[in-house]
Design a protein around this motif. Structure first.
Motif, PDB file in Angstrom:
ATOM      1  N   LEU A 152       0.849  -1.193   0.000  1.00  0.00           N
ATOM      2  CA  LEU A 152       0.000   0.000   0.000  1.00  0.00           C
ATOM      3  C   LEU A 152       0.881   1.239   0.000  1.00  0.00           C
ATOM      4  O   LEU A 152       1.819   1.348   0.786  1.00  0.00           O
ATOM      5  N   LYS A 153       0.609   2.183  -0.893  1.00  0.00           N
ATOM      6  CA  LYS A 153       1.409   3.401  -1.005  1.00  0.00           C
ATOM      7  C   LYS A 153       0.591   4.585  -0.500  1.00  0.00           C
ATOM      8  O   LYS A 153      -0.469   4.888  -1.044  1.00  0.00           O
ATOM      9  N   LEU A 154       1.091   5.233   0.534  1.00  0.00           N
ATOM     10  CA  LEU A 154       0.428   6.407   1.092  1.00  0.00           C
ATOM     11  C   LEU A 154       0.913   7.643   0.357  1.00  0.00           C
ATOM     12  O   LEU A 154       2.112   7.850   0.193  1.00  0.00           O
ATOM     13  N   THR A 155      -0.029   8.456  -0.109  1.00  0.00           N
ATOM     14  CA  THR A 155       0.326   9.626  -0.916  1.00  0.00           C
ATOM     15  C   THR A 155      -0.329  10.869  -0.333  1.00  0.00           C
ATOM     16  O   THR A 155      -1.238  10.800   0.491  1.00  0.00           O
ATOM     17  N   GLY A 156       0.138  12.006  -0.806  1.00  0.00           N
ATOM     18  CA  GLY A 156      -0.476  13.270  -0.423  1.00  0.00           C
ATOM     19  C   GLY A 156      -0.446  13.496   1.077  1.00  0.00           C
ATOM     20  O   GLY A 156       0.484  13.105   1.788  1.00  0.00           O
ATOM     21  N   SER A 157      -1.484  14.105   1.583  1.00  0.00           N
ATOM     22  CA  SER A 157      -1.587  14.416   3.014  1.00  0.00           C
ATOM     23  C   SER A 157      -2.244  13.248   3.746  1.00  0.00           C
ATOM     24  O   SER A 157      -3.322  13.373   4.330  1.00  0.00           O
ATOM     25  N   TRP A 158      -1.589  12.091   3.740  1.00  0.00           N
ATOM     26  CA  TRP A 158      -2.175  10.893   4.340  1.00  0.00           C
ATOM     27  C   TRP A 158      -2.399  11.057   5.834  1.00  0.00           C
ATOM     28  O   TRP A 158      -3.286  10.418   6.402  1.00  0.00           O
ATOM     29  N   TRP A 159      -1.618  11.921   6.471  1.00  0.00           N
ATOM     30  CA  TRP A 159      -1.755  12.138   7.909  1.00  0.00           C
ATOM     31  C   TRP A 159      -3.089  12.803   8.267  1.00  0.00           C
ATOM     32  O   TRP A 159      -3.506  12.774   9.425  1.00  0.00           O
ATOM     33  N   MET A 160      -3.777  13.386   7.273  1.00  0.00           N
ATOM     34  CA  MET A 160      -5.090  13.967   7.544  1.00  0.00           C
ATOM     35  C   MET A 160      -6.129  12.905   7.883  1.00  0.00           C
ATOM     36  O   MET A 160      -7.227  13.214   8.344  1.00  0.00           O
ATOM     37  N   ALA A 161      -5.781  11.637   7.660  1.00  0.00           N
ATOM     38  CA  ALA A 161      -6.683  10.556   8.052  1.00  0.00           C
ATOM     39  C   ALA A 161      -6.862  10.515   9.564  1.00  0.00           C
ATOM     40  O   ALA A 161      -7.893  10.034  10.054  1.00  0.00           O
ATOM     41  N   ILE A 162      -5.885  11.025  10.311  1.00  0.00           N
ATOM     42  CA  ILE A 162      -5.976  10.992  11.779  1.00  0.00           C
ATOM     43  C   ILE A 162      -7.109  11.884  12.283  1.00  0.00           C
ATOM     44  O   ILE A 162      -8.006  11.408  12.989  1.00  0.00           O
ATOM     45  N   PRO A 163      -7.127  13.191  11.969  1.00  0.00           N
ATOM     46  CA  PRO A 163      -8.275  14.003  12.422  1.00  0.00           C
ATOM     47  C   PRO A 163      -9.587  13.575  11.785  1.00  0.00           C
ATOM     48  O   PRO A 163     -10.658  13.715  12.400  1.00  0.00           O
ATOM     49  N   LEU A 164      -9.529  13.029  10.566  1.00  0.00           N
ATOM     50  CA  LEU A 164     -10.754  12.561   9.919  1.00  0.00           C
ATOM     51  C   LEU A 164     -11.355  11.390  10.687  1.00  0.00           C
ATOM     52  O   LEU A 164     -12.573  11.337  10.915  1.00  0.00           O
ATOM     53  N   LEU A 165     -10.522  10.451  11.096  1.00  0.00           N
ATOM     54  CA  LEU A 165     -11.015   9.310  11.877  1.00  0.00           C
ATOM     55  C   LEU A 165     -11.479   9.746  13.253  1.00  0.00           C
ATOM     56  O   LEU A 165     -12.402   9.146  13.825  1.00  0.00           O
ATOM     57  N   LEU A 166     -10.868  10.778  13.800  1.00  0.00           N
ATOM     58  CA  LEU A 166     -11.309  11.311  15.093  1.00  0.00           C
ATOM     59  C   LEU A 166     -12.740  11.839  14.979  1.00  0.00           C
ATOM     60  O   LEU A 166     -13.597  11.548  15.820  1.00  0.00           O
TER      61      LEU A 166
END
Length: 352
Positions: free
Chosen positions: A232-246
Motif C-alpha cells: 500500500l502506497k500512502l500519498t499526499g496528506s495521508w496524515w489527515m486521516a488521523i483528524p478525519l477518523l477522530l
C-alpha cells in the motif's frame, strides 16, 4: 477531572480484558483486508473469451505486433461447430463467437450481459477498423491514445484499504458506545455511577477517549498490514486521516449511544448497530466500489456519514490530495455528530 481519568482508565482496561473486543474490532475487519488483499493482489485486466468458428482471416493473418495485442485482450478457442459455439454464447460460457463469410466478419454475442457484449464488440471492432485501414493503405485521420489517470503503482489495495478501514472504525465506535451503556444500565452499574460525584459528560467523554484510542490503533494496524504485506502506497496528506477518523469516531459513537439508549438488552443493541452499520457499509462503498453504481446510489452515499468518511480517506490516503480534501468530510461528520449527539442526550437513561 479525577473521576474522568479514573473512568477512562477503568474502561480502557475493561475493553482490552474482553477478548471478544480484540476479535470484533481488530481481527475481524483485518481479516477482510487480508482476504481482499490476497484476492486482488495480482489482479489485472481480464481477457474476453472468444470462440473462433472456422477460418477468420482478420485473426489468422494479424501481424506479430497486432497479434500480441489481440492475445492480451482475447482468449480464443477454435472450433468448426458453429451450433455448439452459439450455444456456448447463449449459456454465457464464452463472451462471444466470431466467424467470417466472405468479407463480412460476424460476431455473435449474448444480450443477457450487456457489459460483456459491449466490451467484445468495441474491442473486436477496433481490430476490424485497423484491418480496413491497412487494406486501404490510407492512414487514419485521427488516432486515440488512452492513458490511465493513475500511475502504474495504483493497485486494488489502494482502494480496498481505505474503505475497510472506514468500516472498521465506524463499527468499532458504534459498538463501543451501544454495548457498554446498555449492559451497565441493565446490571445497575449506571445507577451506582449516578450516585457518585460524576457528571454524565465525564462518563460519555471517557468512553469517547477510549473509542478514539481504539480507532487510532485500528488505523495503525491497517496501514502497517497494507504497507508491509500488500505494498500500500500512502500519498499526499495521508496524515489527515488521523483528524478525519477522530471526527468519524465522534459521529458513529453518537449513533451507538442512540442504539444503546433505545435497547433493553445487549443483544438488541448489537442487532440495531448491525442493522445500521452493515447496510451503510455496502451503500457507502466499503466493500464494493460505487464507480459503476447508479447515480441515485452514489448520491445516497454522499449523505451517509460512512460515505463521507470513505471519500475523505480515499482522497487523503491514496489519491494524493492536499489537506483541504479532508476538511469537508470532517465538517459533515462533526455536524452529524452534533445532531445525533443531541438526540442521544435526550434519549440517555441511567436506568430502565
Amino acid at each position: 477531572m479525577t473521576s474522568f481519568w479514573a473512568l477512562t482508565r477503568a474502561q480502557w482496561f475493561g475493553f482490552w480484558r474482553d477478548k471478544q473486543n480484540w476479535f470484533w474490532l481488530l481481527a475481524f475487519p483485518l481479516m477482510f483486508l487480508v482476504l481482499f488483499g490476497f484476492l486482488f493482489r495480482d489482479a489485472g485486466a481480464s481477457k474476453s473469451s472468444l470462440t473462433q468458428i472456422g477460418s477468420v482471416a482478420i485473426i489468422d493473418q494479424l501481424p506479430a505486433e497486432a497479434k500480441a495485442q489481440f492475445d492480451n485482450l482475447f482468449e480464443v478457442t477454435k472450433t468448426d461447430d458453429a451450433a455448439a459455439a452459439l450455444e456456448e454464447v447463449r449459456k454465457g460460457d464464452v463472451d462471444g463467437a466470431v466467424e467470417q463469410k466472405g468479407n463480412e466478419v460476424i460476431l455473435h454475442y449474448s444480450q443477457a450481459d450487456q457489459v460483456k457484449a459491449a466490451t467484445v464488440r468495441g474491442t473486436l471492432g477496433a481490430f476490424v477498423d485497423g484491418a480496413n485501414v491497412a487494406m486501404s493503405g490510407q492512414p487514419p485521420t485521427f488516432t486515440l491514445k488512452a492513458e490511465a489517470a493513475e500511475d502504474d503503482s495504483l493497485k486494488p489495495i489502494q482502494f480496498i484499504a481505505p474503505g475497510l478501514l472506514g468500516w472498521a472504525v465506524a463499527m468499532g465506535a458504534t459498538f463501543n458506545a451501544a454495548m457498554p451503556f446498555v449492559t451497565w444500565r441493565t446490571n445497575k452499574l449506571l445507577r451506582r455511577l449516578r450516585l457518585a460525584p460524576m457528571r454524565t459528560e465525564s462518563l460519555v467523554s471517557s468512553r469517547l477517549l477510549v473509542s478514539i484510542a481504539v480507532a487510532m490503533i485500528q488505523m495503525g494496524v491497517f496501514l502497517a498490514v497494507g504497507v508491509g504485506l500488500f505494498d500500500l502506497k500512502l500519498t499526499g496528506s495521508w496524515w489527515m486521516a488521523i483528524p478525519l477518523l477522530l471526527c468519524a469516531t465522534i459521529a458513529f459513537m453518537a449513533i451507538g449511544l442512540i442504539a444503546g439508549a433505545i435497547s433493553k438488552t445487549a443483544e438488541a443493541a448489537s442487532g440495531i448497530a448491525n442493522v445500521i452499520i452493515l447496510p451503510m457499509a455496502f451503500l457507502s462503498g466499503s466493500f464494493i466500489p460505487l464507480d459503476q453504481a447508479p447515480s441515485w446510489l452514489q448520491t445516497i452515499a454522499k449523505f451517509l456519514p460512512l460515505g463521507q468518511l470513505n471519500e475523505g480517506l480515499l482522497d487523503s490516503l491514496v489519491r494524493g490530495e492536499g489537506p483541504g480534501a479532508a476538511l469537508m468530510p470532517m465538517v459533515y461528520l462533526l455536524g452529524f455528530a452534533v445532531v445525533f449527539g443531541l438526540i442521544a442526550a435526550r434519549l440517555f437513561r441511567w436506568e430502565d
